[in-house]
Design a protein around this motif. Structure first.
Motif, PDB file in Angstrom:
ATOM      1  N   VAL A 272       8.294   0.835   0.276  1.00 29.65           N
ATOM      2  CA  VAL A 272       7.876  -0.036   0.390  1.00 29.65           C
ATOM      3  C   VAL A 272       8.971  -0.819   1.085  1.00 29.65           C
ATOM      4  O   VAL A 272       8.832  -1.915   0.970  1.00 29.65           O
ATOM      5  CB  VAL A 272       7.844   0.041  -1.482  1.00 29.65           C
ATOM      6  CG1 VAL A 272       8.161  -1.084  -2.144  1.00 29.65           C
ATOM      7  CG2 VAL A 272       7.153   0.745  -2.387  1.00 29.65           C
ATOM      8  N   SER A 273      10.609  -0.338   0.596  1.00 32.54           N
ATOM      9  CA  SER A 273      11.319  -1.056   1.219  1.00 32.54           C
ATOM     10  C   SER A 273      10.578  -1.717   3.126  1.00 32.54           C
ATOM     11  O   SER A 273      11.599  -3.058   3.152  1.00 32.54           O
ATOM     12  CB  SER A 273      12.908  -0.033   1.127  1.00 32.54           C
ATOM     13  OG  SER A 273      13.491  -0.028  -0.089  1.00 32.54           O
TER      14      SER A 273
ATOM     15  N   GLY B 272       9.320  -4.732   2.492  1.00 31.87           N
ATOM     16  CA  GLY B 272       9.707  -4.955   1.164  1.00 31.87           C
ATOM     17  C   GLY B 272      10.626  -6.731   2.480  1.00 31.87           C
ATOM     18  O   GLY B 272      10.986  -7.713   2.288  1.00 31.87           O
TER      19      GLY B 272
ATOM     20  N   VAL C 191       9.214  -9.248   4.678  1.00 29.50           N
ATOM     21  CA  VAL C 191       8.681 -10.519   3.837  1.00 29.50           C
ATOM     22  C   VAL C 191      10.772 -11.093   3.329  1.00 29.50           C
ATOM     23  O   VAL C 191      10.514 -12.400   3.132  1.00 29.50           O
ATOM     24  CB  VAL C 191       8.566 -10.047   2.240  1.00 29.50           C
ATOM     25  CG1 VAL C 191       8.169 -11.116   1.460  1.00 29.50           C
ATOM     26  CG2 VAL C 191       7.103  -9.327   3.025  1.00 29.50           C
ATOM     27  N   ILE C 192      11.253  -9.955   3.162  1.00 33.23           N
ATOM     28  CA  ILE C 192      12.885 -11.220   2.218  1.00 33.23           C
ATOM     29  C   ILE C 192      13.900 -11.630   3.222  1.00 33.23           C
ATOM     30  O   ILE C 192      13.573 -12.470   2.914  1.00 33.23           O
ATOM     31  CB  ILE C 192      13.551 -10.301   2.066  1.00 33.23           C
ATOM     32  CG1 ILE C 192      13.499  -9.161   0.573  1.00 33.23           C
ATOM     33  CG2 ILE C 192      15.315 -10.834   1.248  1.00 33.23           C
ATOM     34  CD1 ILE C 192      12.890  -9.674  -0.930  1.00 33.23           C
TER      35      ILE C 192
ATOM     36  N   CYS D 168       6.898 -11.245  10.725  1.00 35.17           N
ATOM     37  CA  CYS D 168       6.715 -10.488   9.667  1.00 35.17           C
ATOM     38  C   CYS D 168       5.607 -10.540   9.719  1.00 35.17           C
ATOM     39  O   CYS D 168       5.277  -9.028   9.048  1.00 35.17           O
ATOM     40  CB  CYS D 168       6.948 -11.782   8.421  1.00 35.17           C
ATOM     41  SG  CYS D 168       6.540 -10.466   6.747  1.00 35.17           S
TER      42      CYS D 168
END
Length: 131
Positions: free
Chosen positions: A79-80, A83, A86-87, A99
């Motif tokens: 998940v990281s 993520g 996206v961050i 992205c």
């Protein structure tokens, strides 16, 4: 012979995933190499599984707490990895197109890692000591 075909297929899909990652970094309109930090997640994602495999003494049990904890940490790592781009896109460090390419590369690479464990992890004659 089937193991060699699987290994060639997995290496091909891994190369495709890394190509998506490199395209997200190196294309002229993106030209930002911050997304390469997801490589760290690719390296550390199998580590909880290796530790749980080594530490669990009761392999006949349907579920062990060590294995469940390894699944939890692996899920957090995956998940990281999804993520981080996206961050980075949200705070305008990278563009949204980059992205998207990094996310596509993540999906392919994690599918490849899962495929490796699926193909080579279930055989009785296979030992992790070979790696």
């Amino acid at each position: 012979m089937a193991g060699i075909k699987a290994l060639v297929g997995l290496s091909f899909t891994g190369a495709i995933g890394l190509t998506f990652l490199m395209l997200g970094c190196a294309l002229e309109q993106y030209s930002n190499y911050w997304p390469l930090f997801v490589l760290i997640f690719y390296v550390i994602s199998p580590i909880p599984h290796f530790i749980a495999k080594r530490a669990s003494s009761d392999s006949d049990a349907a579920s062990s707490s060590c294995r469940e904890l390894a699944y939890f940490f692996t899920t957090g790592i995956v998940v990281s990895a999804f993520g981080l781009p996206v961050i980075l896109a949200r705070i305008l460090v990278i563009k949204w197109g980059a992205c998207g390419l990094v996310m596509a590369g993540n999906a392919v690479i994690f599918f490849t890692i899962f495929g490796f464990f699926f193909v080579f992890g279930n055989n009785d004659d296979f030992s992790w000591d070979q790696w």
